[in-house]
Design a protein around this motif. Structure first.
Motif, PDB file in Angstrom:
ATOM      1  N   VAL A 115       0.871  -1.189   0.000  1.00  0.00           N
ATOM      2  CA  VAL A 115       0.000   0.000   0.000  1.00  0.00           C
ATOM      3  C   VAL A 115       0.900   1.229   0.000  1.00  0.00           C
ATOM      4  O   VAL A 115       1.757   1.370   0.867  1.00  0.00           O
ATOM      5  CB  VAL A 115      -0.925   0.027   1.236  1.00  0.00           C
ATOM      6  CG1 VAL A 115      -1.775   1.291   1.236  1.00  0.00           C
ATOM      7  CG2 VAL A 115      -1.802  -1.212   1.284  1.00  0.00           C
ATOM      8  N   GLY A 116       0.707   2.090  -0.983  1.00  0.00           N
ATOM      9  CA  GLY A 116       1.496   3.312  -1.024  1.00  0.00           C
ATOM     10  C   GLY A 116       2.982   3.077  -1.164  1.00  0.00           C
ATOM     11  O   GLY A 116       3.792   3.827  -0.607  1.00  0.00           O
ATOM     12  N   GLY A 117       3.364   2.013  -1.880  1.00  0.00           N
ATOM     13  CA  GLY A 117       4.770   1.751  -2.127  1.00  0.00           C
ATOM     14  C   GLY A 117       5.519   1.117  -0.972  1.00  0.00           C
ATOM     15  O   GLY A 117       6.760   1.084  -0.980  1.00  0.00           O
ATOM     16  N   ALA A 118       4.799   0.605   0.020  1.00  0.00           N
ATOM     17  CA  ALA A 118       5.438  -0.044   1.171  1.00  0.00           C
ATOM     18  C   ALA A 118       4.654  -1.295   1.555  1.00  0.00           C
ATOM     19  O   ALA A 118       3.439  -1.361   1.351  1.00  0.00           O
ATOM     20  CB  ALA A 118       5.531   0.906   2.352  1.00  0.00           C
ATOM     21  N   ALA A 119       5.351  -2.279   2.104  1.00  0.00           N
ATOM     22  CA  ALA A 119       4.691  -3.495   2.581  1.00  0.00           C
ATOM     23  C   ALA A 119       3.990  -3.200   3.891  1.00  0.00           C
ATOM     24  O   ALA A 119       4.618  -2.723   4.841  1.00  0.00           O
ATOM     25  CB  ALA A 119       5.697  -4.621   2.758  1.00  0.00           C
ATOM     26  N   ARG A 120       2.681  -3.457   3.948  1.00  0.00           N
ATOM     27  CA  ARG A 120       1.925  -3.247   5.183  1.00  0.00           C
ATOM     28  C   ARG A 120       1.634  -4.559   5.899  1.00  0.00           C
ATOM     29  O   ARG A 120       1.211  -4.567   7.057  1.00  0.00           O
ATOM     30  CB  ARG A 120       0.617  -2.527   4.862  1.00  0.00           C
ATOM     31  CG  ARG A 120       0.824  -1.111   4.350  1.00  0.00           C
ATOM     32  CD  ARG A 120       1.219  -0.171   5.456  1.00  0.00           C
ATOM     33  NE  ARG A 120       0.128  -0.033   6.384  1.00  0.00           N
ATOM     34  CZ  ARG A 120      -0.879   0.834   6.223  1.00  0.00           C
ATOM     35  NH1 ARG A 120      -0.878   1.645   5.172  1.00  0.00           N
ATOM     36  NH2 ARG A 120      -1.849   0.914   7.098  1.00  0.00           N
ATOM     37  N   ALA A 121       1.795  -5.670   5.196  1.00  0.00           N
ATOM     38  CA  ALA A 121       1.599  -6.995   5.791  1.00  0.00           C
ATOM     39  C   ALA A 121       2.267  -8.009   4.884  1.00  0.00           C
ATOM     40  O   ALA A 121       2.584  -7.720   3.726  1.00  0.00           O
ATOM     41  CB  ALA A 121       0.112  -7.314   5.957  1.00  0.00           C
ATOM     42  N   ILE A 122       2.502  -9.190   5.433  1.00  0.00           N
ATOM     43  CA  ILE A 122       3.024 -10.314   4.649  1.00  0.00           C
ATOM     44  C   ILE A 122       2.122 -11.510   4.903  1.00  0.00           C
ATOM     45  O   ILE A 122       1.751 -11.789   6.047  1.00  0.00           O
ATOM     46  CB  ILE A 122       4.474 -10.678   5.038  1.00  0.00           C
ATOM     47  CG1 ILE A 122       5.407  -9.485   4.824  1.00  0.00           C
ATOM     48  CG2 ILE A 122       4.957 -11.896   4.243  1.00  0.00           C
ATOM     49  CD1 ILE A 122       5.638  -9.110   3.390  1.00  0.00           C
ATOM     50  N   MET A 123       1.761 -12.229   3.830  1.00  0.00           N
ATOM     51  CA  MET A 123       0.976 -13.450   3.950  1.00  0.00           C
ATOM     52  C   MET A 123       1.776 -14.604   3.374  1.00  0.00           C
ATOM     53  O   MET A 123       2.382 -14.490   2.307  1.00  0.00           O
ATOM     54  CB  MET A 123      -0.369 -13.318   3.222  1.00  0.00           C
ATOM     55  CG  MET A 123      -1.265 -12.253   3.827  1.00  0.00           C
ATOM     56  SD  MET A 123      -2.985 -12.374   3.253  1.00  0.00           S
ATOM     57  CE  MET A 123      -2.771 -12.068   1.514  1.00  0.00           C
ATOM     58  N   TYR A 124       1.759 -15.719   4.112  1.00  0.00           N
ATOM     59  CA  TYR A 124       2.488 -16.910   3.701  1.00  0.00           C
ATOM     60  C   TYR A 124       1.518 -18.068   3.445  1.00  0.00           C
ATOM     61  O   TYR A 124       0.474 -18.178   4.091  1.00  0.00           O
ATOM     62  CB  TYR A 124       3.425 -17.400   4.801  1.00  0.00           C
ATOM     63  CG  TYR A 124       4.547 -16.495   5.233  1.00  0.00           C
ATOM     64  CD1 TYR A 124       5.846 -16.683   4.779  1.00  0.00           C
ATOM     65  CD2 TYR A 124       4.326 -15.477   6.165  1.00  0.00           C
ATOM     66  CE1 TYR A 124       6.896 -15.893   5.232  1.00  0.00           C
ATOM     67  CE2 TYR A 124       5.368 -14.676   6.616  1.00  0.00           C
ATOM     68  CZ  TYR A 124       6.650 -14.888   6.146  1.00  0.00           C
ATOM     69  OH  TYR A 124       7.682 -14.111   6.602  1.00  0.00           O
ATOM     70  N   ALA A 125       1.919 -18.945   2.524  1.00  0.00           N
ATOM     71  CA  ALA A 125       1.290 -20.256   2.374  1.00  0.00           C
ATOM     72  C   ALA A 125       2.424 -21.264   2.274  1.00  0.00           C
ATOM     73  O   ALA A 125       3.420 -21.022   1.587  1.00  0.00           O
ATOM     74  CB  ALA A 125       0.408 -20.311   1.129  1.00  0.00           C
ATOM     75  N   ALA A 126       2.298 -22.386   2.981  1.00  0.00           N
ATOM     76  CA  ALA A 126       3.404 -23.346   3.037  1.00  0.00           C
ATOM     77  C   ALA A 126       2.883 -24.776   3.014  1.00  0.00           C
ATOM     78  O   ALA A 126       1.774 -25.071   3.472  1.00  0.00           O
ATOM     79  CB  ALA A 126       4.234 -23.110   4.302  1.00  0.00           C
ATOM     80  N   LEU A 127       3.704 -25.660   2.473  1.00  0.00           N
ATOM     81  CA  LEU A 127       3.409 -27.096   2.438  1.00  0.00           C
ATOM     82  C   LEU A 127       4.488 -27.833   3.220  1.00  0.00           C
ATOM     83  O   LEU A 127       5.618 -27.341   3.376  1.00  0.00           O
ATOM     84  CB  LEU A 127       3.371 -27.607   0.999  1.00  0.00           C
ATOM     85  CG  LEU A 127       2.320 -26.953   0.076  1.00  0.00           C
ATOM     86  CD1 LEU A 127       2.513 -27.436  -1.356  1.00  0.00           C
ATOM     87  CD2 LEU A 127       0.915 -27.247   0.561  1.00  0.00           C
TER      88      LEU A 127
END
Length: 291
Positions: A115-127
């Protein structure tokens, strides 16, 4: 903390709630759901606050710094990062091996919510098995990240508008009466514009409440009783007409045809028993339907 900041924080739902909802959507997209987790980024550091499908508690509360691990690279590079076999990956640092390996995770994707050129959150998916990353999991995770970015962007804008409302109502260096009135009307129109883009019904309800409150506050004192009800689109059209917009300008702002603007304007004029657009705006204001 100022009163404006307090109001904004009370009105803004927790972003973790929106993140949690997206993680549920990701997990629901698979017969055998991947492990999903993530969290907000503050001052460049990720704090993993949400987990789904984990067996241990090692990931919860983990702080991830820029460029460290998959999540840190996603924070810095602002694009998805993945590893087909985390334990043997040579393109990332291994500062977080213990919680990841203890959880039995091998193939991992990290997607930034930008958002607005910056990371506001990180989401992961893993196996828990090593597999080529990407494909359907990356697609679903990326779409979820885009939805969450839109949600956060809208919430940011709502907070900004709430602060403007608080400034208008509570004072500070008091603006002139004309500036106060025009500012109220512009904020009202902006809030109604946000309603049309809000993907979350609870947020849309909050926006409706703020717009209605602003319309009433701007009139001051008691309002006459009325059983006149304007549709949302009729109020949208009148709000922009009140700012001096032509039918063509209203159509552009609402992404509708000029003929459709004329239709809503005629409907509103009929309900308000007004013979002109100026009279319709005036009567709507007297009834507290517009600021």
């Amino acid at each position: 903390m100022s009163d404006a900041e307090g109001s904004a924080r009370l009105l803004r739902p927790r972003d973790d709630d929106a993140l949690r909802a997206e993680l549920r959507v990701i997990a629901a997209g698979f017969a055998t759901p991947p492990v999903v987790f993530g969290g907000p980024v503050s001052a460049g550091t990720l704090k993993i606050s949400e987990t789904r499908g984990t067996r241990t508690v090692g990931l919860r509360g983990l702080l991830v710094s820029p460029m460290l691990g998959l999540g840190g690279r996603a924070i810095t590079l602002l694009r998805p990062q993945w590893g087909e076999d985390y334990a043997t990956a040579q393109t990332i640092t291994h500062d977080y091996d213990r919680p990841v390996i203890n959880e039995g995770l091998r193939s991992i994707i990290a997607v930034p919510v930008v958002v607005g050129g910056a990371a506001r959150a990180i989401m992961y998916a893993a196996l828990r098995q090593a597999t080529p990353s990407g494909g359907r999991i990356l697609d679903i995770l990326t779409r979820a990240g885009d939805r969450l970015a839109t949600e956060i962007k809208i919430r940011d804008e709502v907070d900004r508008r709430v602060e403007l409302i608080d400034t208008l109502v509570d004072g500070g260096q008091a603006p002139t009466a004309t500036a106060l009135t025009e500012g109220s009307r512009e904020i009202h129109s902006d809030l109604r514009a946000l309603m049309r883009t809000a993907p979350d019904s609870a947020l849309a309800t909050t926006l409706h409440g703020l717009a209605d409150k602003l319309a009433v506050l701007s009139r001051g004192g008691d309002l006459p009783a009325t059983d006149i009800t304007l549709s949302g689109r009729e109020v949208d059209v009148l709000a922009y007409v009140a700012l001096g917009c032509t039918n063509a300008a209203v159509a552009q702002r609402l992404s509708i045809k000029p003929e459709t603007v004329k239709h809503y304007l005629r409907e509103a004029m009929g309900k308000l028993d007004a013979r002109s657009r100026v009279e319709a705006v005036s009567r709507a204001r007297r009834l507290g339907l517009l600021p």
